[in-house]
Design a protein around this motif. Structure first.
Motif, PDB file in Angstrom:
ATOM      1  N   GLY A 190      -1.443  -1.201   8.868  1.00 34.43           N
ATOM      2  CA  GLY A 190      -2.369  -0.751   7.830  1.00 34.43           C
ATOM      3  C   GLY A 190      -3.259  -1.866   7.315  1.00 34.43           C
ATOM      4  O   GLY A 190      -2.888  -3.035   7.334  1.00 34.43           O
ATOM      5  N   ASP A 191      -4.461  -1.468   6.853  1.00 39.71           N
ATOM      6  CA  ASP A 191      -5.374  -2.433   6.238  1.00 39.71           C
ATOM      7  C   ASP A 191      -5.781  -2.016   4.831  1.00 39.71           C
ATOM      8  O   ASP A 191      -6.613  -2.655   4.191  1.00 39.71           O
ATOM      9  CB  ASP A 191      -6.624  -2.619   7.096  1.00 39.71           C
ATOM     10  N   GLY A 192      -5.185  -0.901   4.355  1.00 36.28           N
ATOM     11  CA  GLY A 192      -5.518  -0.416   3.019  1.00 36.28           C
ATOM     12  C   GLY A 192      -6.819   0.336   2.938  1.00 36.28           C
ATOM     13  O   GLY A 192      -7.215   0.792   1.860  1.00 36.28           O
ATOM     14  N   LEU A 193      -7.506   0.516   4.085  1.00 40.49           N
ATOM     15  CA  LEU A 193      -8.816   1.172   4.097  1.00 40.49           C
ATOM     16  C   LEU A 193      -8.849   2.372   5.044  1.00 40.49           C
ATOM     17  O   LEU A 193      -9.309   3.458   4.667  1.00 40.49           O
ATOM     18  CB  LEU A 193      -9.901   0.166   4.510  1.00 40.49           C
ATOM     19  N   GLY A 237      -0.287  -4.640   5.181  1.00 40.29           N
ATOM     20  CA  GLY A 237       1.067  -5.168   5.298  1.00 40.29           C
ATOM     21  C   GLY A 237       2.081  -4.122   5.702  1.00 40.29           C
ATOM     22  O   GLY A 237       3.201  -4.450   6.098  1.00 40.29           O
ATOM     23  N   ASP A 238       1.694  -2.845   5.632  1.00 40.92           N
ATOM     24  CA  ASP A 238       2.572  -1.754   6.065  1.00 40.92           C
ATOM     25  C   ASP A 238       2.265  -1.422   7.517  1.00 40.92           C
ATOM     26  O   ASP A 238       1.162  -1.671   8.020  1.00 40.92           O
ATOM     27  CB  ASP A 238       2.347  -0.525   5.190  1.00 40.92           C
TER      28      ASP A 238
END
Length: 336
Positions: A190-193, A237-238
């Motif tokens: 994941g990149d949060g986006l 981070g996930d």
């Protein structure tokens, strides 16, 4: 395109990994190379030659054809290993299409056996490569769906218990250990986006024809377990595993690369090589602990054309060089 020395560099770079390195070895050894197409080449030296190809043919001409056919049959390979006293996952094979069948191993028996093992169970086609349709399924509905898809391309399925242990590959040539590595299942980070759907699309762009199926049971079960869906956004981070097998061609990765191993595992490895009469062999195993102790190992599959994605390029080319030298030297002796 004829001799390897005259093949343009950009043309070599378009070849699949093993063929590209085979051509580079031929450059150093002064072997003649004919590139038939990007998946098929001919290597010649003196009066001998062999064909190297991406896929089942591979680049290991010292392997007997019959031995390769035996290990391509996963069900028979497991039967031989079990008979010889090696540990394999608990399982059976079943005839799901075609005219041939055996009592207790017909299509209807797939589902009763899965219930007996208890879900989840692992299912895979008997002969397909690159972990296609190899899945851990959690219900009879999922099992039925995968069986129907496999029936279009294979007449036999293998049903096994799910084994949740680290997976390794061990490679040898003529019974001599070459290297080992741990194989890790593919995952998206994941990149949060980006949504999971977008991350999977990006992931598949790199895999080409070996792209993962975003609707496969494994991903759907991950969604259910973590309460996610295709529109969910993974935090930076996930990560999310996206396939139940650690095949590098399907986005898996590796760690714990090593060119040393115990004498006990060397003996274990040579015994398997001798049983199947395979000179170049890659053995995939689950391990309860260190692979230096053969009693820890459960054999998943045997491969006559290991892809060598884990070793450094120098090691890859040394392996290919060794195989070529053995082939051409033995061909010269046979003609003498």
């Amino acid at each position: 395109m004829k001799e390897s020395l005259k093949i343009p560099h950009d043309e070599i770079q378009k070849l699949p990994f093993l063929l590209k390195n085979l051509v580079e070895v031929c450059r150093c050894m002064n072997y003649q190379v004919d590139v038939i197409d990007r998946n098929f080449i001919k290597v010649s030296f003196t009066k001998s030659f062999f064909a190297g190809a991406n896929g089942d043919i591979g680049i290991n001409p010292i392997n007997p054809h019959f031995a390769c056919e035996v290990v391509n049959d996963k069900a028979r390979t497991m039967q031989i290993l079990e008979k010889e006293g090696f540990r394999v996952p608990l399982g059976k094979h079943f005839f799901i299409s075609g005219v041939y069948s055996e009592k207790g191993k017909k299509l209807k028996d797939v589902f009763s056996y899965a219930r007996k093992l208890g879900y989840p169970v692992f299912i895979k086609p008997n002969r397909l490569r690159a972990a296609r349709f190899a899945e851990a399924v959690h219900s009879e509905v999922q099992l039925k769906e995968i069986v129907e898809r496999i029936a279009e391309v294979d007449s036999i399925v293998v049903i096994q218990e799910v084994v949740n242990l680290p997976e390794y590959r061990i490679v040898s040539i003529d019974g001599e250990f070459q290297y080992s590595c741990r194989r890790l299942i593919p995952k998206i980070d994941g990149d949060g986006l980006k949504t999971i759907q977008e991350l999977i699309q990006d992931f598949n762009t790199k895999l080409g024809r070996n792209a993962i199926d975003a609707t496969c049971p494994y991903i759907l079960n991950q969604f259910k377990k973590r309460r996610l869906n295709m529109n969910s956004i993974l935090e930076k981070g996930d990560s999310l595993p996206v396939n139940s097998t650690a095949d590098l061609r399907r986005g898996g990765s590796y760690s714990e690369y090593s060119e040393t191993i115990s004498n006990a595992t060397k003996k274990w490895l040579k015994k398997i090589s001798d049983i199947f009469n395979l000179r170049v062999i890659g053995i995939d195993v689950f391990s309860e602990g260190s692979i230096n102790h053969p009693e820890n190992l459960t054999i998943i599959e045997i491969n006559h054309n290991p892809g060598h994605k884990a070793p450094p390029i120098e090691k890859v080319q040394n392996i290919i060089k060794l195989v070529c030298q053995k082939y051409f030297n033995e061909s010269d002796i046979q003609r003498a």
